[in-house]
Scaffold this active site. Sequence first.
Site, PDB file in Angstrom:
ATOM      1  N   GLY A   1       0.820  -1.190   0.000  1.00 35.67           N
ATOM      2  CA  GLY A   1       0.000   0.000   0.000  1.00 35.67           C
ATOM      3  C   GLY A   1       0.859   1.247   0.000  1.00 35.67           C
ATOM      4  O   GLY A   1       2.068   1.210   0.241  1.00 35.67           O
ATOM      5  N   GLY A   2       0.233   2.389  -0.301  1.00 32.88           N
ATOM      6  CA  GLY A   2       0.937   3.654  -0.202  1.00 32.88           C
ATOM      7  C   GLY A   2       1.428   4.189  -1.522  1.00 32.88           C
ATOM      8  O   GLY A   2       1.147   3.647  -2.599  1.00 32.88           O
TER       9      GLY A   2
ATOM     10  N   THR B   1       8.138   5.821  -2.047  1.00 23.46           N
ATOM     11  CA  THR B   1       9.011   5.819  -0.880  1.00 23.46           C
ATOM     12  C   THR B   1      10.452   5.688  -1.339  1.00 23.46           C
ATOM     13  O   THR B   1      10.744   5.015  -2.325  1.00 23.46           O
ATOM     14  CB  THR B   1       8.664   4.652   0.067  1.00 23.46           C
ATOM     15  OG1 THR B   1       7.314   4.778   0.493  1.00 23.46           O
ATOM     16  CG2 THR B   1       9.547   4.651   1.288  1.00 23.46           C
TER      17      THR B   1
ATOM     18  N   HIS C   1      14.242   4.334  -0.279  1.00 21.53           N
ATOM     19  CA  HIS C   1      15.063   3.517   0.610  1.00 21.53           C
ATOM     20  C   HIS C   1      16.523   3.782   0.279  1.00 21.53           C
ATOM     21  O   HIS C   1      16.877   3.968  -0.895  1.00 21.53           O
ATOM     22  CB  HIS C   1      14.796   2.022   0.412  1.00 21.53           C
ATOM     23  CG  HIS C   1      13.399   1.604   0.763  1.00 21.53           C
ATOM     24  ND1 HIS C   1      12.773   1.995   1.921  1.00 21.53           N
ATOM     25  CD2 HIS C   1      12.518   0.814   0.116  1.00 21.53           C
ATOM     26  CE1 HIS C   1      11.567   1.475   1.965  1.00 21.53           C
ATOM     27  NE2 HIS C   1      11.378   0.759   0.871  1.00 21.53           N
TER      28      HIS C   1
ATOM     29  N   ILE D   1       5.403   3.457   6.520  1.00 24.30           N
ATOM     30  CA  ILE D   1       4.852   2.104   6.626  1.00 24.30           C
ATOM     31  C   ILE D   1       3.993   1.813   5.400  1.00 24.30           C
ATOM     32  O   ILE D   1       3.161   2.632   5.005  1.00 24.30           O
ATOM     33  CB  ILE D   1       4.020   1.947   7.908  1.00 24.30           C
ATOM     34  CG1 ILE D   1       4.946   1.960   9.124  1.00 24.30           C
ATOM     35  CG2 ILE D   1       3.202   0.655   7.893  1.00 24.30           C
ATOM     36  CD1 ILE D   1       4.234   1.898  10.449  1.00 24.30           C
ATOM     37  N   GLY D   2       4.220   0.672   4.798  1.00 25.43           N
ATOM     38  CA  GLY D   2       3.411   0.209   3.678  1.00 25.43           C
ATOM     39  C   GLY D   2       3.399  -1.311   3.685  1.00 25.43           C
ATOM     40  O   GLY D   2       4.468  -1.931   3.699  1.00 25.43           O
TER      41      GLY D   2
ATOM     42  N   GLY E   1       6.546  -3.671   4.878  1.00 25.71           N
ATOM     43  CA  GLY E   1       6.657  -3.324   6.284  1.00 25.71           C
ATOM     44  C   GLY E   1       6.945  -1.860   6.529  1.00 25.71           C
ATOM     45  O   GLY E   1       6.141  -1.000   6.194  1.00 25.71           O
TER      46      GLY E   1
ATOM     47  N   CYS F   1       5.829   9.650   0.211  1.00 27.82           N
ATOM     48  CA  CYS F   1       4.490   9.102   0.468  1.00 27.82           C
ATOM     49  C   CYS F   1       3.393   9.993  -0.090  1.00 27.82           C
ATOM     50  O   CYS F   1       2.224   9.881   0.311  1.00 27.82           O
ATOM     51  CB  CYS F   1       4.278   8.873   1.964  1.00 27.82           C
ATOM     52  SG  CYS F   1       5.489   7.729   2.674  1.00 27.82           S
TER      53      CYS F   1
END
Length: 362
Positions: free
Chosen positions: A80-81, A84, A86, A153-154, A165, A183
Amino acid sequence: MSSPRRLVVRRLGLVEYEDGLRLMQTLARKREQGEGEDVLLLLEHPPVLTLGRSANRENILLGPEELAARGVDVFETDRGGDVTYHGPGQLVGYPIFDLKPDRKDVRRYVSGLEEAIIRTLADYGIEAGRIPKWTGVWVGDEDNPNAVKVCAIGVHIRKWITTHGFALNVRPDLRHFGMIVPCGIQERGVSSISELLGRPVELDEVAEKVAAKFGEVFEAELEVRGMDMETISVAVLRPSPEGPMALVLDRRPDQGGFPQIVTGKIKPGERPIEAARRELLEETGLVADVRSLDYVHAFGMREAPFFVREHAFAAFVPEDARVEPNPDEHVGARWLPLEEAIAEIPFRGLVRALRLAAALGV
């Protein structure tokens, strides 16, 4: 009273995003089949952007060419989301949990993830919490225009097995978040534990605390496991008038049949560089100076899966170097232009080793 659940924790260090995704999916399949156990993978990724199911690509602020120039890959995912980031200095957690029979509540599960991070931050004296309209962990409330997200969080849940996670900013380069609208939230910024404290904080330290908080929140006994195997890789390059040529070894069909660079196990009591020299000689017949690439990464092998940490090296040989591949492992050896070799190698860690070796120069 029933015995507490067991939670296996694996602290993996650096993991290529594709390798992490494959490992997570393998573990999830085993849980769907009623095998394995609840696992929390704690790791960090090289720079990468991931898109959730509801992502808007306009929230990536750089074009493909500029992202490629920075070495940043983009992946679409089933979590979800929105978008993002990383990267190094960020602690990524992949809980692979079976929520059956008594935890089948998505909101409760996501709240549990948030709670574990909130408790971790509290250990550092950071008061964090939730903003109801935005998933994640925040410092500052909804009415505070200076509120910042510290943890994204996703998640994805299939047959009540969890994947994906959280991403907790420990000490990343926060300028990298300028590549995206994190996000999809334009109204607020991001921060990290180190920025909020005004001092550097190490990932290993935070990972230990996060694991403990997961045990508390999810009422589980922790079992921390190490790696199952240590290996090496050696990217072998030689010069040519057309540019660097890379050695590609073709595995025997009964051993996978895939193209690769030199790889091998580290024997007990053997240092990684000693294993690299030995494997280079045993697999190719070459004797050459071996140089560390300062690149150590982890991945999973086989359906078990088997957790491996690999140390990468480079070797540079003359244009007329003679290669004698080990017939017990390989059916042949080829010298290919660097980009052709990279296109054939199916493993991201070996591809990165080739690129790092080429950057040293032949």
